[in-house]
Design an enzyme around this catalytic site. Sequence first.
Site, PDB file in Angstrom:
ATOM      1  N   PRO A   2      41.326  47.386  37.883  1.00 24.60           N
ATOM      2  CG  PRO A   2      41.529  45.896  36.123  1.00 24.60           C
ATOM      3  CD  PRO A   2      41.252  45.964  37.585  1.00 24.60           C
ATOM      4  CD  GLU A   3      39.890  53.253  39.761  1.00 19.55           C
ATOM      5  OE1 GLU A   3      39.609  54.405  39.395  1.00 19.55           O
ATOM      6  OE2 GLU A   3      40.321  52.979  40.882  1.00 19.55           O
ATOM      7  CG  HIS A 113      46.020  31.615  37.349  1.00 18.76           C
ATOM      8  ND1 HIS A 113      45.143  31.281  38.352  1.00 18.76           N
ATOM      9  CD2 HIS A 113      47.262  31.431  37.866  1.00 18.76           C
ATOM     10  CE1 HIS A 113      45.823  30.920  39.424  1.00 18.76           C
ATOM     11  NE2 HIS A 113      47.117  30.994  39.146  1.00 18.76           N
ATOM     12  NE  ARG A 133      42.173  38.537  44.851  1.00 16.56           N
ATOM     13  CZ  ARG A 133      42.024  39.535  45.693  1.00 16.56           C
ATOM     14  NH1 ARG A 133      42.749  40.625  45.548  1.00 16.56           N
ATOM     15  NH2 ARG A 133      41.152  39.483  46.677  1.00 16.56           N
ATOM     16  NE  ARG A 172      21.731  58.751  46.869  1.00 16.38           N
ATOM     17  CZ  ARG A 172      22.066  57.899  45.913  1.00 16.38           C
ATOM     18  NH1 ARG A 172      21.729  58.123  44.659  1.00 16.38           N
ATOM     19  NH2 ARG A 172      22.735  56.799  46.201  1.00 16.38           N
TER      20      ARG A 172
END
Length: 291
Positions: A2-3, A113, A133, A172
Amino acid sequence: MPELPEVEVTRRCIAPLLVGRRIAHLRTSRPSYFFLTPPARLRRGLEGRALRSLERAGKYLLGEVEGGGRLLLHLGMTGQLFASGVASVRLLSARQRAALAPEQQRAFRPDHHTHLRFEFDDAGPAVLFRDVRKFGKVQLLAPGERSERLDRLGTDALAIGGDALFEATRGRVAAIKTLLLDQAVVAGTGNIYADEALFLAGVRPTRRAGRVTRAECGRIAVGLRQVMLRSIETGGSSISDYVTPDGSDGGYQDERRVYAREGEPCLACGRRIRRLVLGQRSAHWCPGCQR
Ligand SMILES: [Zn+2]
């Protein structure tokens, strides 16, 4: 994983179910690395209280606890936050799915879970945090307690401007894509939306960040906002385990221009989309449209 858009979609769906309702019981799974705050302390700190608000900071959800303190939630790779009674086959693992008839798949029952189960003092649905997970996290911050995780977040990807991105990239040597994924630079950006934003900006993911121009940084910032807002609007990307909190699939995966389209023709110029590995993540780009 998920972003920002998926976390924001989750926040908007779950906030009405989580905010302003008194938590009668918090059921937890056994102590594990999921719990940055031990389960017993979490229960003591939350039972009998309600959340006053639920905000998002980068990919974190942050609840303000009545009486002080903050509840930090992170979905990790496979975390799902949803109300009890929703229907989605993807809430079940592949093994279980193989053993169950379709109508059984729709009746999800909390399993091992399911690490958090908020039960309220009203008759409404429980809110569940399920994570196969266990890369997700939960933490209860005491009043005034700082969080290293929150303190190191950079400007939110929905708020960053081109000039700020330009300043952050000066000197950078890292690739621009790698820098966009650095949560200390742009909070909330992940692999999908970084690839998509770089395509919209016409900048190759491998370009040295310090060499990206001010105008290009402006286009990247606009691109990030554009792809993320559009994704939020369509319910996020249903890639791998993400499922919206109401159990429906997100729709953004149908609008991807480069991400996971290796070998397919670019929608703008027709050249084949390429993929390369950059900082252990895959990057997708068009050799015709990006330089
Ligand atoms: Zn192209």
